[in-house]
Write an enzyme that holds these catalytic residues in place. Structure first.
Site, mmCIF file in Angstrom:
data_model
loop_
_atom_site.group_PDB
_atom_site.id
_atom_site.type_symbol
_atom_site.label_atom_id
_atom_site.label_comp_id
_atom_site.label_asym_id
_atom_site.label_seq_id
_atom_site.Cartn_x
_atom_site.Cartn_y
_atom_site.Cartn_z
ATOM 1 N N ASP A 139 4.013 0.541 12.180
ATOM 2 C CA ASP A 139 2.815 -0.071 11.591
ATOM 3 C C ASP A 139 2.638 -1.534 12.017
ATOM 4 O O ASP A 139 1.637 -2.166 11.660
ATOM 5 C CB ASP A 139 2.852 0.028 10.055
ATOM 6 C CG ASP A 139 2.791 1.475 9.582
ATOM 7 O OD1 ASP A 139 2.425 2.352 10.383
ATOM 8 O OD2 ASP A 139 3.109 1.726 8.405
ATOM 9 N N CYS A 171 -5.310 8.053 9.175
ATOM 10 C CA CYS A 171 -5.535 7.521 10.525
ATOM 11 C C CYS A 171 -5.326 8.617 11.552
ATOM 12 O O CYS A 171 -4.439 9.464 11.395
ATOM 13 C CB CYS A 171 -4.574 6.368 10.801
ATOM 14 S SG CYS A 171 -4.863 4.939 9.753
ATOM 15 N N ARG A 195 -0.713 15.488 12.955
ATOM 16 C CA ARG A 195 0.146 14.934 11.897
ATOM 17 C C ARG A 195 0.614 16.078 11.007
ATOM 18 O O ARG A 195 0.054 16.307 9.930
ATOM 19 C CB ARG A 195 -0.597 13.858 11.094
ATOM 20 C CG ARG A 195 -0.942 12.639 11.916
ATOM 21 C CD ARG A 195 -1.585 11.545 11.103
ATOM 22 N NE ARG A 195 -0.661 10.869 10.199
ATOM 23 C CZ ARG A 195 -0.966 9.788 9.481
ATOM 24 N NH1 ARG A 195 -2.175 9.262 9.563
ATOM 25 N NH2 ARG A 195 -0.083 9.219 8.685
ATOM 26 N N ARG A 235 -8.911 -0.487 4.105
ATOM 27 C CA ARG A 235 -8.109 0.560 3.452
ATOM 28 C C ARG A 235 -6.745 0.021 3.046
ATOM 29 O O ARG A 235 -6.139 0.504 2.090
ATOM 30 C CB ARG A 235 -7.873 1.733 4.424
ATOM 31 C CG ARG A 235 -9.059 2.621 4.639
ATOM 32 C CD ARG A 235 -8.665 3.780 5.509
ATOM 33 N NE ARG A 235 -7.435 4.372 5.004
ATOM 34 C CZ ARG A 235 -6.601 5.126 5.703
ATOM 35 N NH1 ARG A 235 -6.849 5.406 6.955
ATOM 36 N NH2 ARG A 235 -5.517 5.621 5.165
ATOM 37 N N LYS A 281 0.837 -1.216 0.000
ATOM 38 C CA LYS A 281 0.000 0.000 0.000
ATOM 39 C C LYS A 281 0.867 1.259 0.000
ATOM 40 O O LYS A 281 0.629 2.190 -0.777
ATOM 41 C CB LYS A 281 -0.887 0.007 1.256
ATOM 42 C CG LYS A 281 -1.507 1.376 1.562
ATOM 43 C CD LYS A 281 -2.353 1.362 2.821
ATOM 44 C CE LYS A 281 -1.662 1.712 4.092
ATOM 45 N NZ LYS A 281 -1.495 3.122 4.395
ATOM 46 N N ASN A 282 1.874 1.287 0.868
ATOM 47 C CA ASN A 282 2.609 2.538 1.058
ATOM 48 C C ASN A 282 3.587 2.856 -0.079
ATOM 49 O O ASN A 282 4.169 3.935 -0.116
ATOM 50 C CB ASN A 282 3.307 2.545 2.424
ATOM 51 C CG ASN A 282 2.286 2.668 3.553
ATOM 52 O OD1 ASN A 282 1.119 2.989 3.304
ATOM 53 N ND2 ASN A 282 2.705 2.401 4.769
HETATM 54 N N1 EPU Z 1 6.392 14.508 10.883
HETATM 55 C C1 EPU Z 1 6.593 15.836 11.151
HETATM 56 N N2 EPU Z 1 6.541 16.726 10.098
HETATM 57 C C2 EPU Z 1 6.289 16.318 8.832
HETATM 58 C C3 EPU Z 1 6.092 14.961 8.560
HETATM 59 C C4 EPU Z 1 6.137 14.060 9.608
HETATM 60 O O1 EPU Z 1 6.798 16.223 12.299
HETATM 61 O O2 EPU Z 1 6.262 17.171 7.940
HETATM 62 C C5 EPU Z 1 6.461 13.539 11.981
HETATM 63 C C6 EPU Z 1 5.142 12.806 12.189
HETATM 64 O O3 EPU Z 1 4.281 13.531 13.055
HETATM 65 C C7 EPU Z 1 5.609 11.494 12.779
HETATM 66 C C8 EPU Z 1 6.955 11.247 12.102
HETATM 67 O O4 EPU Z 1 7.374 12.518 11.615
HETATM 68 O O5 EPU Z 1 5.810 11.631 14.164
HETATM 69 C C9 EPU Z 1 6.932 10.262 10.970
HETATM 70 O O6 EPU Z 1 5.951 10.632 10.016
HETATM 71 P P1 EPU Z 1 6.068 10.229 8.469
HETATM 72 O O7 EPU Z 1 5.990 11.479 7.690
HETATM 73 O O8 EPU Z 1 7.223 9.328 8.257
HETATM 74 O O9 EPU Z 1 4.714 9.416 8.260
HETATM 75 P P2 EPU Z 1 3.771 9.489 7.012
HETATM 76 O O10 EPU Z 1 4.567 9.619 5.769
HETATM 77 O O11 EPU Z 1 2.675 10.480 7.225
HETATM 78 C C10 EPU Z 1 3.807 6.952 6.471
HETATM 79 C C11 EPU Z 1 2.795 5.864 6.348
HETATM 80 C C12 EPU Z 1 2.280 5.458 7.726
HETATM 81 C C13 EPU Z 1 3.466 5.064 8.609
HETATM 82 C C14 EPU Z 1 4.517 6.192 8.640
HETATM 83 C C15 EPU Z 1 5.779 5.809 9.412
HETATM 84 C C16 EPU Z 1 1.742 6.315 4.227
HETATM 85 C C17 EPU Z 1 0.551 6.803 3.482
HETATM 86 N N3 EPU Z 1 1.682 6.346 5.537
HETATM 87 O O12 EPU Z 1 3.117 8.055 7.052
HETATM 88 O O13 EPU Z 1 1.487 4.335 7.489
HETATM 89 O O14 EPU Z 1 3.015 4.820 9.928
HETATM 90 O O15 EPU Z 1 4.900 6.525 7.291
HETATM 91 O O16 EPU Z 1 6.378 4.688 8.846
HETATM 92 O O17 EPU Z 1 2.714 5.883 3.624
HETATM 93 C C18 EPU Z 1 -0.160 2.751 7.985
HETATM 94 O O18 EPU Z 1 0.135 2.199 6.905
HETATM 95 O O19 EPU Z 1 -0.927 2.224 8.842
HETATM 96 C C19 EPU Z 1 0.394 4.072 8.255
HETATM 97 C C20 EPU Z 1 -0.091 4.875 9.179
#
Ligand code: EPU
Length: 416
Positions: A304, A117, A122, A396, A22-23
């Site tokens: 995850d 989620c 976020r 999802r 998915k990711n």
């Molecule tokens: N963060 C910031 N600023 C930003 C971006 C992130 O402070 O601009 C912080 C977040 O608050 C968090 C950390 O950095 O504490 C990591 O966030 P990241 O950006 O890596 O997460 P994401 O890209 O929003 C993806 C996956 C998530 C998974 C995370 C961590 C997708 C669509 N989502 O989220 O997947 O938990 O990376 O590996 O790819 C899931 O699949 O269940 C899921 C939630």
């Protein structure tokens, strides 16, 4: 409200095939907007987040045709700049990749109310930092991000925090920028590498994806390509956790063993009977010993997989500890597990479990995707028939979870 009935006390036996990740699928599908040629994407998981992504691209003018069981042809020639329908954007996090691709192709982007989620706040400040560095003016108004740039120019961008989404979004915006970009403190997750490999196959010049420093030399245009999405390491980990807890013998095919290392090592530490081969992982269920888990970025233990392992700790021998370091509000399933007889409590930011012999069936509610998957594992291991509501959240991100589990001998049935 969608729910699933799950009969507990089963053993899982048989073979299971892992679907596409998915990711990776989400950013790769959005990335097709960066070329005006046709792309063929294979191993696309049949999950609602993918279908919503298709709807978002179609609303902007893409033509998407299913050409095989999990293969799609995506033609983005006629995609025009526009705002994607809010209902779709609001329902998933990955919609933020539209910012990077629209900025790359049209030098402007607009998106409102990014969903996903609910793990508390976020922020996407690191995405914005990258877009701004490349020359975009970013406005945030009434829950909408609006960006425009006269042109995008390669830059040195050092992220303050490691973020998968910001790393990928920056890559998406950089591949068509003028000159060289150097991204530092980047995420090393396999889906960052998968997205980079797709872009490279389209003609992008990207070096170092999967490391903490990525160099991108902008090119004038990208061309179409055929690409196969990597297997879903979190889907694999979820079925490993389920199989480890339930007895029986399951062979999981199609996963990439290297991506599974932190999860398989943790299972071995718990005493699991597990063999990792090149093309399959065999696991035989047995009672495990609870462990200490601390989540971190790849190659650490994935956030995850944290809820699924919390369930394992609950039904394993001894005391277990879980510390979530990525999403501080990702413990919402714990109260649901208490309803099932788990001895689990949050203390000083850590989940502490005392293993019980068995959980008991209950009516529980999934708070998010992985929390829902964890409740499914808990229900499979419990005495009696459980019902889990909000199960659309699980759909999802897991392709045909009910069909896959039932084929292994589980009894699950959708209900309203
Ligand atoms: N963060 C910031 N600023 C930003 C971006 C992130 O402070 O601009 C912080 C977040 O608050 C968090 C950390 O950095 O504490 C990591 O966030 P990241 O950006 O890596 O997460 P994401 O890209 O929003 C993806 C996956 C998530 C998974 C995370 C961590 C997708 C669509 N989502 O989220 O997947 O938990 O990376 O590996 O790819 C899931 O699949 O269940 C899921 C939630």
């Amino acid at each position: 409200m969608s729910c699933i009935k799950v009969k507990g006390g089963v053993r899982l036996n048989g073979d299971l095939h892992i679907s596409g990740f998915k990711n990776s699928a989400l950013p790769i599908i959005y990335a097709t907007v960066l070329t005006k040629d046709v792309c063929v994407i294979n191993n696309v998981p049949s999950i609602s987040d993918v279908f919503i992504t298709f709807n978002i691209l179609k609303s902007l003018g893409a033509v998407i045709s299913k050409i095989g069981a999990s293969s799609y042809e995506i033609d983005t020639k006629n995609v025009e700049f526009g705002e994607a329908p809010q209902d779709f954007v609001r329902s998933m996090r990955g919609s933020y990749y539209l910012l990077g691709t629209e900025l790359g192709r049209f030098h402007r982007a607009k998106i409102s109310e990014i969903g996903g989620c609910n793990f508390g706040v976020r922020p996407i400040d690191q995405h914005v930092k990258a877009f701004t560095a490349l020359g975009a003016v970013v406005n945030y108004n009434n829950k909408s991000f609006i960006m425009c740039a006269d042109k995008l120019t390669g830059e040195r961008i050092c992220f303050d925090k490691i973020s998968v989404g910001a790393t990928i979004n920056a890559m998406l915006a950089c591949v068509l920028a003028d000159g060289r970009s150097v991204l530092q403190n980047t995420a090393k997750e396999p889906h960052v590498t998968d997205t980079a490999e797709f872009l490279k196959k389209c003609g992008a010049q990207i070096y170092g994806a999967g490391s903490g420093k990525i160099i991108i030399d902008g090119v004038k245009r990208l061309h179409g390509c055929e690409y196969t999405i990597m297997p879903d390491m979190i889907e694999c980990g979820t079925y490993l956790a389920a199989s480890a807890a339930l007895g029986g013998e399951v062979c999981i095919y199609g996963a990439e063993p290297l991506h599974m290392k932190s999860v398989t090592e943790k299972l071995l530490q718990m005493g699991a009977d597990l063999e990792a081969h090149n093309d399959f992982i065999k696991i035989r269920g047995k009672r495990l010993t609870a462990v200490e888990i601390s989540t971190s970025e790849y190659p650490g233990f994935p956030t995850d997989m944290q809820p699924q392992f919390a369930v394992l700790n609950c039904i394993s021998r001894g005391v277990g500890y879980i510390k979530e370091n990525v999403w501080d509000k990702r413990y919402k399933y714990a109260d649901e597990l208490v309803k099932m007889g788990a001895d689990i409590r949050l203390e000083n930011g850590r989940l502490i479990t005392h293993g019980v012999n068995r959980l008991t069936a209950a009516y529980t509610e999934a708070a998010d995707l992985r929390a829902g998957a964890a409740l499914v594992i808990a229900a499979l291991s419990a005495d009696g028939e459980s019902t889990i509501s909000n199960i659309h959240l699980v759909e999802r991100g897991y392709e045909d979870m009910w069909g896959k589990l039932n084929a292994l001998g589980a009894y699950t049935e959708k209900c309203n």
